[in-house]
Design a protein around this motif. Structure first.
Motif, PDB file in Angstrom:
ATOM      1  N   ALA A 136      20.579   3.899  22.956  1.00 42.81           N
ATOM      2  CA  ALA A 136      20.240   3.598  24.280  1.00 42.81           C
ATOM      3  C   ALA A 136      22.212   3.201  24.867  1.00 42.81           C
ATOM      4  O   ALA A 136      22.554   3.218  25.495  1.00 42.81           O
ATOM      5  N   THR A 137      22.761   2.879  23.757  1.00 36.08           N
ATOM      6  CA  THR A 137      24.027   2.652  24.392  1.00 36.08           C
ATOM      7  C   THR A 137      24.784   3.400  24.196  1.00 36.08           C
ATOM      8  O   THR A 137      25.725   4.062  24.819  1.00 36.08           O
ATOM      9  N   ILE A 138      24.829   4.793  23.631  1.00 38.02           N
ATOM     10  CA  ILE A 138      25.268   5.793  24.077  1.00 38.02           C
ATOM     11  C   ILE A 138      24.775   6.751  25.199  1.00 38.02           C
ATOM     12  O   ILE A 138      26.116   7.131  26.135  1.00 38.02           O
ATOM     13  N   MET A 139      23.657   6.301  25.729  1.00 39.83           N
ATOM     14  CA  MET A 139      22.938   6.780  27.008  1.00 39.83           C
ATOM     15  C   MET A 139      24.263   5.979  28.407  1.00 39.83           C
ATOM     16  O   MET A 139      24.313   6.294  29.439  1.00 39.83           O
ATOM     17  N   ASN A 155      34.075  -5.135  36.063  1.00 41.90           N
ATOM     18  CA  ASN A 155      34.452  -3.764  34.894  1.00 41.90           C
ATOM     19  C   ASN A 155      35.264  -2.844  36.077  1.00 41.90           C
ATOM     20  O   ASN A 155      35.156  -2.314  36.430  1.00 41.90           O
ATOM     21  N   THR A 156      36.670  -4.008  36.131  1.00 40.26           N
ATOM     22  CA  THR A 156      37.780  -3.283  37.349  1.00 40.26           C
ATOM     23  C   THR A 156      39.072  -3.624  36.239  1.00 40.26           C
ATOM     24  O   THR A 156      39.173  -3.633  35.053  1.00 40.26           O
ATOM     25  N   VAL A 212      35.601  -0.499  31.091  1.00 36.71           N
ATOM     26  CA  VAL A 212      35.737  -0.428  30.713  1.00 36.71           C
ATOM     27  C   VAL A 212      35.136   0.198  29.570  1.00 36.71           C
ATOM     28  O   VAL A 212      36.545   0.302  28.216  1.00 36.71           O
ATOM     29  N   ILE A 213      34.931   1.802  29.667  1.00 35.87           N
ATOM     30  CA  ILE A 213      34.480   2.730  29.268  1.00 35.87           C
ATOM     31  C   ILE A 213      36.121   3.029  28.052  1.00 35.87           C
ATOM     32  O   ILE A 213      36.045   3.635  27.473  1.00 35.87           O
ATOM     33  N   HIS A 232      27.033   7.210  30.677  1.00 31.84           N
ATOM     34  CA  HIS A 232      25.835   7.048  32.590  1.00 31.84           C
ATOM     35  C   HIS A 232      27.833   6.440  33.304  1.00 31.84           C
ATOM     36  O   HIS A 232      27.826   7.012  34.426  1.00 31.84           O
ATOM     37  N   TYR A 233      28.409   5.303  32.205  1.00 30.13           N
ATOM     38  CA  TYR A 233      29.678   4.508  32.279  1.00 30.13           C
ATOM     39  C   TYR A 233      31.002   5.546  31.917  1.00 30.13           C
ATOM     40  O   TYR A 233      31.724   4.685  31.772  1.00 30.13           O
TER      41      TYR A 233
END
Length: 695
Positions: free
Chosen positions: A448-451, A686-687, A461-462, A455-456
């Motif tokens: 789920a975290t991979i998804m 998330n900036t 942050v990513i 997605h983000y």
């Protein structure tokens, strides 16, 4: 001239001897009709030989018969009398012949005396009833012969009889002479082979006082035996028989030697009530033509000087004086009976015990199943206590407890070995279910975290957390969460090799990724320092090289482990006597700890680097989270080693899976939970400004 010595009178009542004329005060009593019959058979045989000129041409046989009174002393004097030449004789021959052979004797003790005395003079001695095996010694008795087998064969037959009926606890009565001693000695050696015990040995003799006879009777009464062997002559045993009847001692199964099993006195109605049904081996007999008319023709008028005829007629006339038909009664007398062979059928045996069934005679009953014999101190081997078998041993058909095979254990009755309970971590038990659920939960969270990261992937942050290494780390954690599933179920060769190597490689891969992220954090900070060109060159390619090279070392260790001494399924018995624990033996403990040690080395290296970078000025500094994750990781595995060593059975597997899941969740929560929190719950943070620490 042939001499003959017979115990016509079977009891000596003086310390001297008697032949044809008795000195005053000397007497031998107890005229024995059966022995007198033997003397007449000798006379009959000699007359038959003399009538046939073809047997001994130009030779005639004479005879001289003396009484021994069943005494070795009197027998010796009689033999000397017969072997020597008389000083005075009415014969016209210038040199009357001494005996050419001697027919003697019925008792073994008497025959030993005669054979020892006449043997050196090469006088042939033929016995008709002496059975002692000691007389078979050709060196000591070179001129002794007999027409009856030695007691060696009778002793073996009696021992076989005892074994056949299952009698293990017997008493013994013996004549206190060579016949009794040697017979019982041979019998004892035989029955020992069959595990038979002799409770007591009583001795009798016809000249014994009544006190000695009563001592033997008391011995019988105090004993628990139900079977007694009487290896004795009829005359020696008869006083004991009368006392046994007098004291009404019944319920004893008697076994007889050939010396009294066919005798007449034990067969009287008086004796029969205690000795009826006695078993023994009789000497085989056969009819002799013309013998019965010869026996019936004995008369004191034919030859008034014939030996013992007058005594014989006194007894016969006394017994039959009042009979009307004297001849018929006379003809049916036991004196004339030459067919004493009993029918060989167990159905007609008058058993003394068990309502006509074969009696039992044991000192101790057979131990029930599940128990063993314990010898009672000071008692024969047939007397024992029964003690339950120890755990893990059984006794069913044997008298001893035998241990069960290693994979079996004794049941409650201790009479059967049953398979031990096989124990291993299964999917159906609570522990297995819990491990499975937690493993699948961790793997699901990783996917789920991979998804979420995918997605983000364009968010700050990513991007700031190195998305490639993060996704790869999540995939490695996914594999780590699945590793405990290989620890559940029956161990096999493949699962044992897979569970340890998969765990080692996946965790090495995880820590390598974390190490790569730590180095990225440090080099990213160093890149802001003017003139630092090396830090700028640490890009994705270098990161992959670090992960690959660090993981490759662990792969090499695992390959060597599998090649040299791989893990294998093993049965462990040390944890419990009643169960077998199936587990994977590490094979080479050195390789196992090398795998753990290398993971520890990577974790400590990562911890040190992350700790040094924990205070870098970014708001979103991964070094802090990596430090916490490595602290958790190291703590878990430091705790794991002693717990792993001390845990029994399947709990060893549970401890190992707990360490895997705990360390995996530690990495996942510390590194990815903060990111997911910002992405999913606090998107306003998330900036780029927030990530860079610029408010």
């Amino acid at each position: 001239m042939i001499g003959g010595i017979f115990p016509v009178f079977n009891k000596e009542i003086s310390n001297t001897y008697t032949f044809e004329k008795e000195p005053p005060g000397v007497k031998c009593a107890g005229f024995d009709l059966r022995v007198f019959q033997w003397t007449q058979v000798m006379i009959f045989s000699i007359e038959e030989i003399n009538k046939d000129p073809a047997l001994l041409p130009n030779i005639s046989l004479g005879y001289k018969i003396l009484d021994s009174c069943a005494s070795p002393t009197i027998t010796l004097r009689a033999a000397l009398t017969l072997a020597g030449r008389p000083e005075e004789t009415e014969s016209t021959l210038p040199c009357p012949p001494a005996i050419s052979a001697l027919i003697a004797e019925s008792g073994s003790s008497q025959s030993l005396v005669v054979a020892g005395m006449l043997g050196p003079f090469q006088v042939p001695i033929v016995s008709y009833f002496s059975t002692c095996a000691c007389l078979s010694n050709r060196l000591k008795y070179p001129s002794f012969f007999r027409t009856i087998p030695s007691d060696y064969f009778q002793a073996k037959a009696l021992a076989a009889l005892v074994k056949h009926f299952g009698w293990q606890w017997i008493g013994v009565i013996q004549s206190d002479n060579d016949y009794g001693h040697n017979g019982i000695l041979a019998f004892s050696e035989e029955v020992k082979k069959f595990g038979v015990c002799i409770a007591f040995v009583g001795k009798v003799l016809r000249t014994y006082t009544m006190d000695k006879i009563l001592n033997v009777v008391e011995m019988i009464k105090k004993s628990t035996v139900k079977v007694i062997l009487a290896f004795a002559a009829e005359g020696d045993l008869y006083p004991l028989m009368k006392e046994v009847v007098k004291q009404n001692i019944t319920g004893i199964q008697w076994i007889a030697s050939e010396a009294w099993i066919t005798a007449s006195r034990p067969s009287t109605p008086e004796i029969y009530q205690a000795f009826g049904g006695a078993l023994g081996f009789a000497v085989q007999k056969m009819a002799i033509p013309n013998l019965k008319p010869f026996l019936a023709g004995i008369s004191p008028y034919k030859d008034p000087s014939a030996a013992f005829v007058r005594d014989f007629w006194e007894i016969m006339v006394t017994e039959h004086l009042q009979r009307v038909n004297f001849k018929n009664e006379f003809g049916d007398h036991i004196y004339f009976d030459k067919n004493g062979d009993p029918p060989a059928s167990y159905d007609i045996i008058n058993w003394q015990l068990n309502d006509g069934h074969v009696p039992t005679s044991v000192c101790s009953d057979v131990c029930p199943v599940g128990t063993r014999k314990a010898q009672i101190k000071g008692k024969p081997t047939c007397c024992f206590d029964c003690i339950p078998c120890a755990d893990g041993t059984i006794a069913n058909l044997t008298a001893d407890c035998t241990p069960c095979p290693q994979e079996f254990w004794s049941n409650e009755r201790k009479d059967q070995c049953i398979p031990k309970t096989v124990e291993f971590l299964t999917y159906h038990e609570p522990m297995g279910i819990a491990i499975t659920v937690v493993s699948i939960l961790g793997a699901s969270l990783s996917l789920a975290t991979i998804m979420v990261f995918f997605h983000y992937r364009e968010t700050p942050v990513i991007k700031a957390s190195n998305s490639e290494l993060s996704c790869f780390l999540l995939f490695c954690l996914f594999l780590c969460f699945l590793c405990p599933l290989t620890f559940i179920g029956r161990p096999t060769v493949w699962t044992c090799m897979l569970r340890h190597t998969a765990f080692g490689v996946t965790f090495a891969l995880c820590i390598s990724c974390v190490l790569g992220k730590t180095i990225v954090v440090i080099t990213a900070f160093k890149a802001t320092v003017p003139g630092n060109k090396i830090a700028r060159k640490f890009g994705p390619a270098q990161q992959r090289i670090i992960v690959f090279s660090c993981t490759l070392i662990q792969i090499v260790i695992c390959i060597l482990w599998l090649e040299l001494k791989p893990p294998f399924p093993d049965m462990v018995f040390r944890y419990s006597n009643k169960k077998i624990v199936l587990e994977c033996n590490t094979g080479s403990e050195a390789a196992f700890y090398a795998v753990l040690g290398y993971i520890a080395f990577l974790a400590i290296t990562c911890l040190v680097l992350a700790f040094l970078a924990r205070k870098l000025p970014d708001n979103f500094n991964e070094a802090k989270f990596i430090t916490f994750s490595m602290l958790i990781f190291c703590t878990v595995w430091i705790t794991f080693i002693p717990a792993y060593i001390s845990s029994p059975g399947k709990f060893t597997v549970a401890v190992e899976t707990f360490a895997i899941l705990s360390s995996a969740f530690g990495l996942f929560i510390c590194i990815f939970a903060p990111k997911c929190y910002i992405i999913l719950i606090k998107p306003e943070k998330n900036t780029k400004r927030h990530v860079m620490g610029k408010n």
